[in-house]
Design a protein around this motif. Structure first.
Motif: not given
Length: 230
Positions: A97-110
């Motif tokens: 889901p689009e909001d989960h894409v954003e959340r995963l990117r945050l986890i991966l990068t920060t």
């Protein structure tokens, strides 16, 4: 700095969800590697629009020796990886889901996620764009599925002994699994024509259910399955 590398094995995905799956991989990753398993449609051309590297197979290994293709894809992805880099392994019919894409990117990068070697996700077998199947035959959403691992060059590099569905990563590469509340939408069942095609394929390959679950095969065509809104 931790890098993120996505790898994807594809075959004849042009009229399905390939654009969206690769768009998400591109957003999440520093480097995208795709292996095309001898597609006969425009899958390869689509892959070149998004991927940094496209591996081409002259002969399809689908349902013959998936391990060979997965190993080739893994070797290519990890050749550019450093210890601790994230390796993502989503299939071409798996979307977040689009909001989960954003959340995963945050986890991966920060987020460092100390002590965690991999991340697992809830997986829902979608029977439409908005609803997933939920009954005794379809229970994937009750488990967690690893789709991201931190690269460790000393981890085992052995694949599940199966010609099909051998997994996205070598056995033992997951290490300590970190559970997330992120969801994967498995879209491969979401269209009626795809369900019918899969039913026909399973019945041809395994008419007695010796390799799988015959009752589940037949449940694919249930006219009124129990569905839950995602």
């Amino acid at each position: 700095m931790v890098n993120v590398i996505s790898m994807m094995l594809v075959k004849n995905e042009a009229d399905r969800w390939l654009h969206e799956a690769l768009r998400q991989a591109r957003f999440l990753s520093d480097h995208v590697v795709v292996l095309d398993d001898a597609s006969t449609d425009t899958t390869r051309e689509i892959a070149y629009q998004y991927a940094d590297e496209v591996l081409e197979s002259a002969v399809s290994m689908f349902a013959r020796d998936e391990r060979f293709q997965r190993q080739r894809l893994w070797d290519t992805a990890t050749r550019m990886a450093r210890r601790g880099d994230w390796i993502l392994g989503f299939d071409a019919d798996e979307l977040l889901p689009e909001d989960h894409v954003e959340r995963l990117r945050l986890i991966l990068t920060t987020k460092f996620l100390p002590g965690v070697d991999s991340m697992s996700f809830r997986l829902c077998d979608m029977w439409s764009d908005t609803h997933y199947r939920d009954d005794k035959f379809w229970t994937a959403h009750h488990r967690q599925w690893v789709r991201a691992v931190r690269f460790d060059p000393t981890a085992p590099n052995r694949w599940r002994d199966a010609t099909h569905h051998c997994g996205s990563f070598p056995l033992g590469s997951e290490g300590v699994v970190g559970f997330t509340d992120l969801t994967i939408k498995h879209m491969g069942w979401s269209r009626e024509q795809d369900r019918k095609a899969k039913f026909d394929r399973y019945m041809e390959a395994d008419p007695d259910g010796a390799l799988g679950w015959l009752e589940q095969y037949h449940s694919i065509l249930d006219p009124e399955p129990h569905l839950v809104a995602l």
